[in-house]
Design a protein around this motif. Structure first.
Motif, PDB file in Angstrom:
ATOM      1  N   PRO A 102     -42.676  55.084  24.255  1.00  0.00           N
ATOM      2  CA  PRO A 102     -42.969  56.310  23.486  1.00  0.00           C
ATOM      3  C   PRO A 102     -41.775  57.257  23.471  1.00  0.00           C
ATOM      4  CG  PRO A 102     -43.892  56.506  25.668  1.00  0.00           C
ATOM      5  CD  PRO A 102     -43.213  55.178  25.629  1.00  0.00           C
ATOM      6  N   ASN A 103     -40.668  56.856  22.863  1.00  0.00           N
ATOM      7  CA  ASN A 103     -39.500  57.727  22.855  1.00  0.00           C
ATOM      8  C   ASN A 103     -38.689  57.500  21.586  1.00  0.00           C
ATOM      9  OD1 ASN A 103     -37.427  59.462  23.502  1.00  0.00           O
ATOM     10  ND2 ASN A 103     -37.120  58.670  25.565  1.00  0.00           N
ATOM     11  N   GLN A 123     -42.199  63.602  24.335  1.00  0.00           N
ATOM     12  CA  GLN A 123     -41.669  62.327  23.854  1.00  0.00           C
ATOM     13  C   GLN A 123     -42.683  61.721  22.886  1.00  0.00           C
ATOM     14  OE1 GLN A 123     -41.078  60.080  27.444  1.00  0.00           O
ATOM     15  NE2 GLN A 123     -39.063  60.975  27.848  1.00  0.00           N
ATOM     16  N   GLN A 124     -42.237  61.428  21.683  1.00  0.00           N
ATOM     17  CA  GLN A 124     -43.113  60.893  20.650  1.00  0.00           C
ATOM     18  C   GLN A 124     -42.659  59.484  20.259  1.00  0.00           C
ATOM     19  OE1 GLN A 124     -42.767  63.919  17.601  1.00  0.00           O
ATOM     20  NE2 GLN A 124     -44.563  65.015  18.344  1.00  0.00           N
ATOM     21  N   GLU A 151     -48.022  56.397  21.057  1.00  0.00           N
ATOM     22  CA  GLU A 151     -48.524  57.448  21.933  1.00  0.00           C
ATOM     23  C   GLU A 151     -47.502  58.563  22.052  1.00  0.00           C
ATOM     24  OE1 GLU A 151     -49.312  55.656  25.674  1.00  0.00           O
ATOM     25  OE2 GLU A 151     -47.254  54.964  25.995  1.00  0.00           O
ATOM     26  N   CYS A 160     -46.150  61.529  24.921  1.00  0.00           N
ATOM     27  CA  CYS A 160     -46.125  61.848  26.344  1.00  0.00           C
ATOM     28  C   CYS A 160     -45.462  63.212  26.557  1.00  0.00           C
ATOM     29  CB  CYS A 160     -45.366  60.783  27.140  1.00  0.00           C
ATOM     30  SG  CYS A 160     -46.084  59.123  27.029  1.00  0.00           S
ATOM     31  N   CYS A 180     -49.318  60.873  29.200  1.00  0.00           N
ATOM     32  CA  CYS A 180     -49.327  60.202  27.898  1.00  0.00           C
ATOM     33  C   CYS A 180     -50.712  60.212  27.256  1.00  0.00           C
ATOM     34  CB  CYS A 180     -48.828  58.762  28.043  1.00  0.00           C
ATOM     35  SG  CYS A 180     -47.108  58.628  28.585  1.00  0.00           S
ATOM     36  N   THR A 181     -51.498  61.221  27.555  1.00  0.00           N
ATOM     37  CA  THR A 181     -52.833  61.314  26.969  1.00  0.00           C
ATOM     38  C   THR A 181     -52.889  62.308  25.808  1.00  0.00           C
ATOM     39  OG1 THR A 181     -53.450  63.005  28.604  1.00  0.00           O
ATOM     40  CG2 THR A 181     -53.894  60.687  29.172  1.00  0.00           C
TER      41      THR A 181
END
Length: 275
Positions: A41-42, A59-60, A64, A66, A77-78
Protein backbone atom coordinates in the motif's frame (compact mmCIF):
# COMPACT_ATOMS: atom_id res chain seq x y z
CA UNK A 1 10.07 -35.25 -52.87
CA UNK A 2 10.26 -32.35 -50.40
CA UNK A 3 11.76 -29.17 -51.74
CA UNK A 4 15.12 -28.36 -50.26
CA UNK A 5 15.58 -24.87 -48.92
CA UNK A 6 18.14 -22.63 -50.57
CA UNK A 7 20.06 -22.16 -47.34
CA UNK A 8 20.50 -24.56 -44.46
CA UNK A 9 21.49 -23.49 -40.99
CA UNK A 10 23.23 -25.37 -38.20
CA UNK A 11 23.90 -24.75 -34.51
CA UNK A 12 27.53 -25.24 -33.58
CA UNK A 13 26.77 -25.38 -29.84
CA UNK A 14 24.06 -27.19 -27.88
CA UNK A 15 23.92 -24.47 -25.25
CA UNK A 16 20.68 -22.59 -24.68
CA UNK A 17 20.75 -19.38 -26.78
CA UNK A 18 21.59 -16.22 -24.89
CA UNK A 19 18.38 -14.41 -25.81
CA UNK A 20 16.29 -17.14 -24.19
CA UNK A 21 18.42 -17.15 -21.05
CA UNK A 22 18.10 -13.34 -20.91
CA UNK A 23 14.32 -13.48 -21.13
CA UNK A 24 13.94 -16.35 -18.66
CA UNK A 25 15.95 -14.39 -16.08
CA UNK A 26 14.34 -10.96 -16.55
CA UNK A 27 10.74 -12.21 -16.61
CA UNK A 28 10.70 -13.77 -13.08
CA UNK A 29 12.55 -10.76 -11.67
CA UNK A 30 9.97 -8.42 -13.17
CA UNK A 31 7.14 -10.61 -11.86
CA UNK A 32 8.43 -10.39 -8.28
CA UNK A 33 8.74 -6.60 -8.50
CA UNK A 34 5.24 -6.28 -9.95
CA UNK A 35 3.83 -8.52 -7.24
CA UNK A 36 5.33 -6.25 -4.59
CA UNK A 37 3.95 -3.16 -6.33
CA UNK A 38 0.49 -4.74 -6.50
CA UNK A 39 0.04 -5.79 -2.89
CA UNK A 40 2.03 -3.08 -1.08
CA UNK A 41 0.00 0.00 0.00
CA UNK A 42 2.47 2.68 -1.08
CA UNK A 43 1.63 4.10 -4.47
CA UNK A 44 1.71 7.58 -3.01
CA UNK A 45 2.39 9.13 0.40
CA UNK A 46 0.60 12.15 1.90
CA UNK A 47 2.49 14.32 4.40
CA UNK A 48 1.52 17.49 6.33
CA UNK A 49 -2.14 16.50 6.54
CA UNK A 50 -4.51 18.82 8.43
CA UNK A 51 -5.85 17.68 11.81
CA UNK A 52 -3.01 15.14 12.11
CA UNK A 53 0.35 15.31 13.92
CA UNK A 54 3.34 16.45 11.88
CA UNK A 55 5.06 13.05 12.08
CA UNK A 56 1.99 11.19 10.79
CA UNK A 57 1.55 10.38 7.11
CA UNK A 58 -0.86 8.39 4.92
CA UNK A 59 0.18 5.63 2.52
CA UNK A 60 -2.26 4.88 -0.29
CA UNK A 61 -2.19 1.82 -2.53
CA UNK A 62 -4.66 0.22 -4.91
CA UNK A 63 -6.08 -2.17 -2.29
CA UNK A 64 -5.76 -0.47 1.09
CA UNK A 65 -4.80 2.74 2.87
CA UNK A 66 -2.48 2.83 5.89
CA UNK A 67 -1.66 5.48 8.46
CA UNK A 68 1.81 5.49 9.99
CA UNK A 69 4.25 7.82 11.68
CA UNK A 70 7.98 8.23 11.76
CA UNK A 71 8.26 7.11 15.40
CA UNK A 72 6.18 3.93 15.52
CA UNK A 73 6.99 1.22 12.97
CA UNK A 74 3.47 -0.23 13.10
CA UNK A 75 0.87 1.04 10.62
CA UNK A 76 -2.90 1.14 10.84
CA UNK A 77 -4.26 -0.25 7.54
CA UNK A 78 -7.95 -0.22 8.44
CA UNK A 79 -8.66 3.17 6.89
CA UNK A 80 -11.38 3.47 4.26
CA UNK A 81 -11.81 6.08 1.54
CA UNK A 82 -14.65 5.46 -0.88
CA UNK A 83 -13.76 8.49 -2.99
CA UNK A 84 -10.23 7.26 -3.46
CA UNK A 85 -11.13 3.67 -4.35
CA UNK A 86 -13.97 4.88 -6.58
CA UNK A 87 -11.52 6.67 -8.86
CA UNK A 88 -11.26 5.23 -12.35
CA UNK A 89 -7.46 4.88 -12.28
CA UNK A 90 -7.66 2.72 -9.15
CA UNK A 91 -10.16 0.33 -10.72
CA UNK A 92 -8.08 0.05 -13.90
CA UNK A 93 -4.88 -0.47 -11.91
CA UNK A 94 -6.44 -3.26 -9.87
CA UNK A 95 -7.52 -5.16 -12.97
CA UNK A 96 -4.37 -4.66 -15.04
CA UNK A 97 -1.90 -5.41 -12.25
CA UNK A 98 -3.59 -8.70 -11.38
CA UNK A 99 -3.96 -9.60 -15.06
CA UNK A 100 -0.27 -8.84 -15.61
CA UNK A 101 0.78 -11.27 -12.88
CA UNK A 102 -1.37 -14.03 -14.40
CA UNK A 103 -0.21 -13.38 -17.97
CA UNK A 104 3.45 -13.47 -16.87
CA UNK A 105 2.98 -16.90 -15.30
CA UNK A 106 1.24 -18.15 -18.44
CA UNK A 107 4.06 -16.76 -20.60
CA UNK A 108 6.70 -18.52 -18.50
CA UNK A 109 4.73 -21.76 -18.64
CA UNK A 110 4.56 -21.51 -22.44
CA UNK A 111 8.20 -20.48 -22.89
CA UNK A 112 9.77 -23.15 -20.67
CA UNK A 113 9.02 -26.12 -23.02
CA UNK A 114 10.34 -24.13 -25.97
CA UNK A 115 13.65 -23.11 -24.40
CA UNK A 116 15.29 -26.41 -25.42
CA UNK A 117 15.43 -28.24 -22.09
CA UNK A 118 15.46 -31.84 -23.29
CA UNK A 119 15.88 -31.08 -27.03
CA UNK A 120 18.97 -30.40 -29.09
CA UNK A 121 17.40 -27.32 -30.66
CA UNK A 122 14.94 -24.82 -29.14
CA UNK A 123 11.38 -24.61 -30.34
CA UNK A 124 11.57 -21.01 -31.48
CA UNK A 125 7.85 -20.63 -32.20
CA UNK A 126 6.81 -21.73 -28.71
CA UNK A 127 9.55 -19.70 -27.02
CA UNK A 128 8.64 -16.65 -29.09
CA UNK A 129 4.97 -16.99 -28.17
CA UNK A 130 5.91 -17.11 -24.49
CA UNK A 131 8.07 -14.03 -24.97
CA UNK A 132 5.14 -12.21 -26.57
CA UNK A 133 2.95 -12.94 -23.55
CA UNK A 134 5.65 -11.70 -21.19
CA UNK A 135 6.02 -8.54 -23.29
CA UNK A 136 2.27 -7.87 -23.07
CA UNK A 137 2.28 -8.40 -19.30
CA UNK A 138 4.96 -5.70 -18.98
CA UNK A 139 2.85 -3.30 -21.03
CA UNK A 140 -0.13 -4.03 -18.77
CA UNK A 141 1.96 -2.89 -15.80
CA UNK A 142 3.32 0.28 -17.37
CA UNK A 143 -0.15 1.57 -18.34
CA UNK A 144 -1.64 1.98 -14.81
CA UNK A 145 1.71 2.98 -13.31
CA UNK A 146 2.20 5.80 -15.84
CA UNK A 147 -1.43 6.90 -15.57
CA UNK A 148 -1.31 7.03 -11.78
CA UNK A 149 1.95 9.00 -11.85
CA UNK A 150 0.53 11.48 -14.33
CA UNK A 151 -2.44 12.33 -12.08
CA UNK A 152 -0.62 11.78 -8.79
CA UNK A 153 -2.08 14.90 -7.15
CA UNK A 154 -5.48 14.58 -8.80
CA UNK A 155 -6.49 11.10 -7.68
CA UNK A 156 -8.38 12.65 -4.78
CA UNK A 157 -8.67 16.24 -3.70
CA UNK A 158 -5.94 17.25 -1.26
CA UNK A 159 -5.28 20.55 0.45
CA UNK A 160 -2.67 22.98 -0.78
CA UNK A 161 -0.47 22.31 2.24
CA UNK A 162 -0.40 18.54 1.72
CA UNK A 163 2.88 17.15 0.49
CA UNK A 164 2.20 14.40 -2.07
CA UNK A 165 5.13 12.07 -2.77
CA UNK A 166 5.60 9.11 -5.07
CA UNK A 167 5.60 5.77 -3.25
CA UNK A 168 8.07 2.97 -3.75
CA UNK A 169 5.43 0.85 -5.49
CA UNK A 170 5.55 3.20 -8.47
CA UNK A 171 9.32 2.75 -8.77
CA UNK A 172 9.11 -1.03 -8.42
CA UNK A 173 6.30 -1.14 -10.95
CA UNK A 174 8.31 0.80 -13.52
CA UNK A 175 11.36 -1.43 -13.06
CA UNK A 176 9.34 -4.65 -13.13
CA UNK A 177 7.38 -3.61 -16.20
CA UNK A 178 10.56 -2.63 -18.08
CA UNK A 179 12.17 -5.95 -17.13
CA UNK A 180 9.26 -7.88 -18.58
CA UNK A 181 9.07 -5.74 -21.73
CA UNK A 182 12.77 -6.15 -22.47
CA UNK A 183 12.87 -9.85 -21.58
CA UNK A 184 9.76 -10.67 -23.60
CA UNK A 185 10.90 -8.69 -26.62
CA UNK A 186 14.33 -10.33 -26.65
CA UNK A 187 12.72 -13.77 -26.53
CA UNK A 188 10.24 -12.86 -29.26
CA UNK A 189 12.92 -11.80 -31.77
CA UNK A 190 14.09 -15.41 -31.82
CA UNK A 191 10.94 -16.39 -33.69
CA UNK A 192 12.58 -15.13 -36.89
CA UNK A 193 16.22 -15.45 -37.93
CA UNK A 194 18.02 -12.13 -38.21
CA UNK A 195 21.53 -10.64 -38.04
CA UNK A 196 22.92 -13.54 -40.05
CA UNK A 197 21.51 -16.09 -37.60
CA UNK A 198 23.44 -14.64 -34.65
CA UNK A 199 20.28 -14.13 -32.62
CA UNK A 200 19.70 -17.89 -32.73
CA UNK A 201 23.35 -18.84 -32.55
CA UNK A 202 23.13 -20.47 -35.99
CA UNK A 203 25.53 -20.48 -38.93
CA UNK A 204 25.08 -21.34 -42.59
CA UNK A 205 26.28 -24.80 -43.50
CA UNK A 206 28.17 -23.37 -46.48
CA UNK A 207 30.19 -21.14 -44.18
CA UNK A 208 31.01 -24.00 -41.82
CA UNK A 209 32.13 -26.37 -44.57
CA UNK A 210 34.13 -23.64 -46.31
CA UNK A 211 35.92 -22.74 -43.08
CA UNK A 212 36.80 -26.37 -42.45
CA UNK A 213 38.39 -26.81 -45.87
CA UNK A 214 40.32 -23.56 -45.57
CA UNK A 215 41.62 -24.44 -42.12
CA UNK A 216 43.02 -27.82 -43.17
CA UNK A 217 46.81 -27.85 -42.80
CA UNK A 218 48.93 -28.85 -45.74
CA UNK A 219 51.34 -31.76 -45.15
CA UNK A 220 54.77 -30.60 -44.18
CA UNK A 221 57.52 -31.11 -46.74
CA UNK A 222 60.32 -33.35 -45.61
CA UNK A 223 63.76 -31.83 -46.05
CA UNK A 224 66.84 -34.00 -46.11
CA UNK A 225 69.53 -32.57 -43.83
CA UNK A 226 73.09 -33.77 -44.55
CA UNK A 227 74.84 -35.57 -41.74
CA UNK A 228 77.56 -33.66 -39.90
CA UNK A 229 79.33 -36.75 -38.52
CA UNK A 230 82.24 -36.80 -40.96
CA UNK A 231 85.82 -37.90 -40.33
CA UNK A 232 88.32 -35.10 -40.02
CA UNK A 233 90.80 -35.06 -42.90
CA UNK A 234 94.51 -34.75 -42.35
CA UNK A 235 94.79 -31.69 -44.54
CA UNK A 236 92.31 -29.60 -42.61
CA UNK A 237 92.14 -25.85 -43.09
CA UNK A 238 91.35 -25.21 -39.42
CA UNK A 239 94.24 -23.16 -37.91
CA UNK A 240 94.39 -25.10 -34.64
CA UNK A 241 95.62 -28.57 -33.88
CA UNK A 242 94.13 -31.45 -32.03
CA UNK A 243 96.49 -30.96 -29.08
CA UNK A 244 95.30 -27.38 -28.55
CA UNK A 245 91.74 -28.61 -28.51
CA UNK A 246 92.58 -31.11 -25.78
CA UNK A 247 94.15 -28.40 -23.64
CA UNK A 248 91.27 -25.95 -24.00
CA UNK A 249 88.91 -27.45 -21.45
CA UNK A 250 87.18 -25.88 -18.50
CA UNK A 251 87.15 -28.97 -16.26
CA UNK A 252 89.89 -31.32 -14.94
CA UNK A 253 90.58 -34.31 -17.10
CA UNK A 254 91.35 -37.75 -15.81
CA UNK A 255 94.99 -38.71 -15.76
CA UNK A 256 96.01 -41.29 -18.32
CA UNK A 257 97.59 -44.46 -16.92
CA UNK A 258 101.40 -44.65 -16.94
CA UNK A 259 103.01 -46.61 -19.76
CA UNK A 260 104.86 -49.59 -18.34
CA UNK A 261 108.63 -49.66 -18.92
CA UNK A 262 110.03 -52.17 -21.37
CA UNK A 263 113.39 -52.44 -19.57
CA UNK A 264 112.94 -55.44 -17.34
CA UNK A 265 115.73 -56.93 -15.22
CA UNK A 266 116.77 -60.50 -15.57
CA UNK A 267 119.55 -62.56 -14.09
CA UNK A 268 121.14 -63.87 -17.32
CA UNK A 269 124.62 -63.15 -18.58
CA UNK A 270 125.05 -60.16 -20.81
CA UNK A 271 125.97 -60.71 -24.38
CA UNK A 272 128.17 -58.62 -26.61
CA UNK A 273 125.17 -57.15 -28.35
CA UNK A 274 123.94 -55.87 -25.03
CA UNK A 275 127.11 -53.93 -24.48
Amino acid sequence: MPRRSTQEWIRLSLRTPGILIFGMVFAPCGWILNLTATVAPNWRTLHNLPDLPADTFIQQGIWEICRANSIDTRADCTLEDTRYFGNQVIEVAQGLMVASLIVTLIGLAVAIPGVRCWRDRPNWVVAGLGGLLIFLSGVMVIIPIAWYTHILKEVTTVSDTTDVRVGYCIILGYIGGIFEIIGGFVMFIGICRCCGGKNRGETRIEEVTGARFSNQKRPTRRVEVPSLNRARSAASSIPYSKDSMDEDVSFPRAKSPAVPSINTSYGGRPYDVDL
